[in-house]
Design a protein around this motif. Structure first.
Motif, PDB file in Angstrom:
ATOM      1  N   GLN A 200      19.126  45.988   1.594  1.00 55.16           N
ATOM      2  CA  GLN A 200      18.571  46.620   0.395  1.00 55.16           C
ATOM      3  C   GLN A 200      17.477  47.629   0.728  1.00 55.16           C
ATOM      4  OE1 GLN A 200      18.471  42.458  -1.620  1.00 55.16           O
ATOM      5  NE2 GLN A 200      18.405  43.921  -3.285  1.00 55.16           N
ATOM      6  N   ALA A 204      17.567  51.683  -0.077  1.00 56.34           N
ATOM      7  CA  ALA A 204      16.582  52.242  -1.005  1.00 56.34           C
ATOM      8  C   ALA A 204      15.700  53.285  -0.346  1.00 56.34           C
ATOM      9  CB  ALA A 204      15.727  51.119  -1.590  1.00 56.34           C
ATOM     10  N   VAL A 231      25.521  48.136  -1.557  1.00 59.52           N
ATOM     11  CA  VAL A 231      24.182  48.343  -2.117  1.00 59.52           C
ATOM     12  C   VAL A 231      24.056  49.792  -2.564  1.00 59.52           C
ATOM     13  CG1 VAL A 231      21.698  48.094  -1.725  1.00 59.52           C
ATOM     14  CG2 VAL A 231      23.308  46.625  -0.485  1.00 59.52           C
ATOM     15  N   GLU A 236      19.877  48.317  -5.293  1.00 64.84           N
ATOM     16  CA  GLU A 236      20.537  47.341  -6.150  1.00 64.84           C
ATOM     17  C   GLU A 236      21.875  46.903  -5.541  1.00 64.84           C
ATOM     18  OE1 GLU A 236      21.946  51.405  -7.632  1.00 64.84           O
ATOM     19  OE2 GLU A 236      20.250  50.516  -6.561  1.00 64.84           O
ATOM     20  N   LEU A 238      25.492  46.126  -5.773  1.00 66.10           N
ATOM     21  CA  LEU A 238      26.558  46.471  -6.709  1.00 66.10           C
ATOM     22  C   LEU A 238      27.706  45.471  -6.665  1.00 66.10           C
ATOM     23  CD1 LEU A 238      26.690  50.326  -5.994  1.00 66.10           C
ATOM     24  CD2 LEU A 238      25.405  49.129  -7.782  1.00 66.10           C
TER      25      LEU A 238
END
Length: 279
Positions: A200, A204, A231, A236, A238
């Motif tokens: 994650q 990000a 991700v 997030e 998925l």
């Protein structure tokens, strides 16, 4: 819109068995409309049986980078883009053969990109020659990059691919539960937490779509986590699997989802490399 999949699956020393399993997984992915599939590290020939005291008499088979096994996967892939890992036979400037932990991205049209694992954990460092860099490559689904499990522990690895234009990164793993102080439940294991955290965070901080595949099941002293996932660029999840084998499948607008994530805060353009000092 395009469908992406990351697999959690168990692979073995029997390359014929592994090819049959790859064929089955690709068939299931094709039925689900998948265009890009990430298989685990060691999808051809399996992975090690122990990370602290590896048995050098029971290592994964060394495969040629353009050998029959890889060509068989090209035939299986067809129109699908498929990423997978294996132990690659290489040579060190004409000297004795060496072993690389390698990944390849391919389709029915041939090889699209390659990667050799750069960051080798200390316990297995004598077995593998490290790769020497990270480079993105072009595919029918856009520019992407490859990493192999421990590479994702280092932010510089994914960042280098993103700076090189990768909007999708596939990280192929053979990531086990903790070797010491293993938790009674896999979901509570320290390595399960780190595996998800790195997936994650890397997605990000680089605002990329991240495919995380992994081995599942047991092999020797190792109990692999599974926990494959897709991700999004905001970190997030998925789609995901848990400890057992399966496919995490997500449908996304690849340029759209990355563009939306970067529309206000664009992390790559906001970097200040001159302030960071030498890496």
């Amino acid at each position: 819109m395009v469908r992406l999949a990351a697999a959690a699956a168990h692979f073995t020393r029997d390359v014929g068995f592994d090819l049959d399993r790859i064929k089955m997984i690709v068939s299931h992915a094709r039925d689900a409309g998948v265009a890009l599939l990430a298989l685990p590290d060691g999808a051809l020939g399996g992975y090690l049986t122990d990370l602290r005291r590896p048995d050098e008499e029971c290592l994964p088979p060394l495969l040629e980078p353009n050998g029959d096994e890889v060509r068989s996967v090209i035939d299986i892939a067809g129109e699908m883009v498929v990423c997978l890992g294996y132990s690659e036979l290489g040579s060190d400037e004409g000297a004795a053969p060496v072993r690389y932990d390698a990944a390849v991205c391919l389709s029915g049209d041939g090889i699209l990109g390659r990667h050799r694992k750069v960051h080798i954990p200390a316990g297995v460092a004598p077995l593998f020659q490290p790769g020497d860099g990270f480079a993105a490559f072009d595919t029918p689904l856009g520019r992407m990059g490859l990493l192999i499990d421990h590479d994702k522990t280092f932010p510089e690895a994914a960042r280098t691919l993103a700076v090189d234009g990768a909007e999708t990164i596939a990280c192929l793993s053979a990531w086990p539960t903790s070797l010491t102080n293993r938790a009674p439940r896999m979901a509570q294991d320290r390595q399960a937490r780190l595996f998800d955290l790195y997936d994650q965070a890397r997605a990000a901080e680089n605002q990329v779509v991240w495919l995380s595949s992994n081995q599942s099941g047991r092999h020797g002293a190792l109990h692999f986590l599974g926990r494959a996932k897709i991700v999004g660029p905001g970190g997030e999840i998925l789609a995901r699997t848990w400890s057992k084998g399966g496919l995490a499948v997500a449908e996304v607008d690849l340029p759209g989802i990355v563009g939306a994530a970067r529309s206000v805060l664009h992390h790559l353009s906001e970097r200040r490399p001159s302030t960071y000092g030498p890496w």
